[in-house]
Write a protein that holds these residues in place. Structure first.
Motif, PDB file in Angstrom:
ATOM      1  N   TYR A  52       0.694  -1.255   0.058  1.00 23.53           N
ATOM      2  CA  TYR A  52       0.036  -0.079  -0.053  1.00 23.53           C
ATOM      3  C   TYR A  52       0.852   1.306  -0.084  1.00 23.53           C
ATOM      4  O   TYR A  52       1.577   1.362   0.767  1.00 23.53           O
ATOM      5  N   GLU A  68       0.883   4.811   0.395  1.00 22.81           N
ATOM      6  CA  GLU A  68      -0.146   5.727   1.543  1.00 22.81           C
ATOM      7  C   GLU A  68       0.233   7.178   1.205  1.00 22.81           C
ATOM      8  O   GLU A  68       1.198   7.764   1.436  1.00 22.81           O
ATOM      9  N   LEU A 103      -6.581   4.580   5.522  1.00 18.25           N
ATOM     10  CA  LEU A 103      -5.411   3.573   6.132  1.00 18.25           C
ATOM     11  C   LEU A 103      -6.202   2.502   7.018  1.00 18.25           C
ATOM     12  O   LEU A 103      -5.694   1.467   7.052  1.00 18.25           O
ATOM     13  N   ILE A 112       3.554  -1.051   3.903  1.00 19.42           N
ATOM     14  CA  ILE A 112       3.123   0.045   3.668  1.00 19.42           C
ATOM     15  C   ILE A 112       4.047   1.387   3.670  1.00 19.42           C
ATOM     16  O   ILE A 112       4.773   1.374   4.521  1.00 19.42           O
ATOM     17  N   VAL A 128       4.568   4.892   3.923  1.00 17.95           N
ATOM     18  CA  VAL A 128       3.701   6.219   4.341  1.00 17.95           C
ATOM     19  C   VAL A 128       4.405   7.399   3.562  1.00 17.95           C
ATOM     20  O   VAL A 128       5.568   8.011   3.935  1.00 17.95           O
TER      21      VAL A 128
END
Length: 352
Positions: A236, A238, A245, A258, A260
């Motif tokens: 993912y 982000e 989320l 993930i 970020v």
């Protein structure tokens, strides 16, 4: 206007976008104003090791709103100061140089001001533009900070593998559109979310995502992600935070990653939203890492080696939304937070 005395003493008008004062919540156009009374000499001061540049393209980035807040950690980020010119990573042309690494006429990108001309005293992170067979505006986007961010976040933070399932939020933005194309080139299954039908169509038809959806039309984000990722999400990227989320955490696969990059849904809230499903990081041994562009600044040459051939071959495409004139800068920046832009928002200050 010009002063007397000869070329070395030439003084010209220097319009600037001035930041008025610290903000809370969404920035407004009225938080900035165009100063038309400034002037600048087109010559670096005697003995200076700096540069005098003419700014050509200025990028608008969502994170700039955080630099308008007094509460931001000033040890980590350089915030904007009230009654001062705003700064960002811009594309410029050298007008005069006191530095042996740069000469008059060189094209550069790096941190300059939201103004017509900038005197740069610290050239440490200023890069000379060597590849001019692409639009110069690309160095405000795909070949600048957004592109390098997409590259480092996807390849370095996410450690992707062929065939993995990739989800990108704010996928039609300056970073997201590139992450999706990197993932497709690697042979991944890619889905993106965006905030309008137009942007969803772009993701599927222009950027060749496998699927895309309008998050505003999904009453249940958890169910939406389950629909597009019945076997779960490996990676993912982000850009949004908040409810997105939370929904992703319930749909991650074991040992998922993930990256970020941003949390645009949270930047302008008085009270930040909580994330309730973090416990699933333990259940599924999910690795989540935040990063910023400067963490991987040293990889910029490696990034160019990858992306430039892909652009030349048409394997990567890029969409820009260009506003003309320095005076359009405040409106273009504020428009980011209501989704007015389609693609990377750039302000054209002057032609080369």
């Amino acid at each position: 206007m010009a002063s007397g005395g000869g070329e070395n003493e030439l003084e010209v008008s220097n319009k600037q976008v001035i930041f008025k004062n610290y903000v809370s919540g969404f920035p407004k156009e009225s938080d900035m104003y165009l100063n038309t009374n400034g002037t600048i000499k087109l010559k670096v001061p005697e003995g200076s090791n700096g540069l005098l540049v003419k700014n050509l393209y200025l990028p608008c980035d969502p994170y700039m709103c955080n630099l308008m807040k007094k509460s931001i950690n000033t040890k980590m980020f350089t915030i904007f100061f009230p009654s001062a010119n705003m700064t960002r990573f811009d594309v410029a042309k050298v007008v005069d140089s006191g530095n042996p690494k740069f000469k008059k006429g060189d094209l550069v990108w790096g941190k300059t001001g939201w103004e017509e001309y900038s005197l740069i005293t610290d050239v440490q992170n200023l890069l000379k533009i060597e590849h001019t067979d692409v639009p110069l505006s690309y160095y405000s986007g795909i070949l600048g900070m957004p592109g390098s961010t997409a590259y480092s976040g996807f390849y370095e933070v996410c450690s992707p593998k062929k065939g993995e399932y990739v989800f990108i939020s704010a996928a039609s933005g300056a970073v997201g559109q590139l992450v999706g194309q990197f993932a497709k080139l690697l042979g991944c299954y890619v889905v993106g979310s965006a905030g309008s039908k137009e942007k969803v169509d772009l993701l599927k038809n222009k950027f060749k995502f496998d699927e895309a959806f309008n998050y505003k039309e999904e009453p249940d984000l958890v169910a939406a992600l389950k629909r597009y990722f019945p076997e779960g999400i490996d990676i993912y990227f982000e850009n949004v935070g908040g409810k997105m989320l939370d929904a992703v955490l319930l749909n991650m696969r074991t040992h998922g990653r993930i990256a970020v990059c941003g949390m645009i849904s949270q930047y302008n809230l008085e009270k930040l939203e909580g994330v309730h499903n973090l416990v699933h990081m333990i259940y599924k041994r999910v690795h989540m890492k935040a990063f910023v562009f400067s963490d991987y600044y040293h990889l910029y040459p490696k990034f160019l080696d990858l992306v430039l051939p892909h652009i030349a071959e048409g394997k990567i495409v890029y969409l820009e939304d260009i506003a003309e004139g320095l005076e359009s800068g405040p409106a273009a920046l504020v428009g980011l937070f209501s989704g007015l832009n389609v693609g990377k928002q750039v302000v054209l200050v002057a032609q080369e």
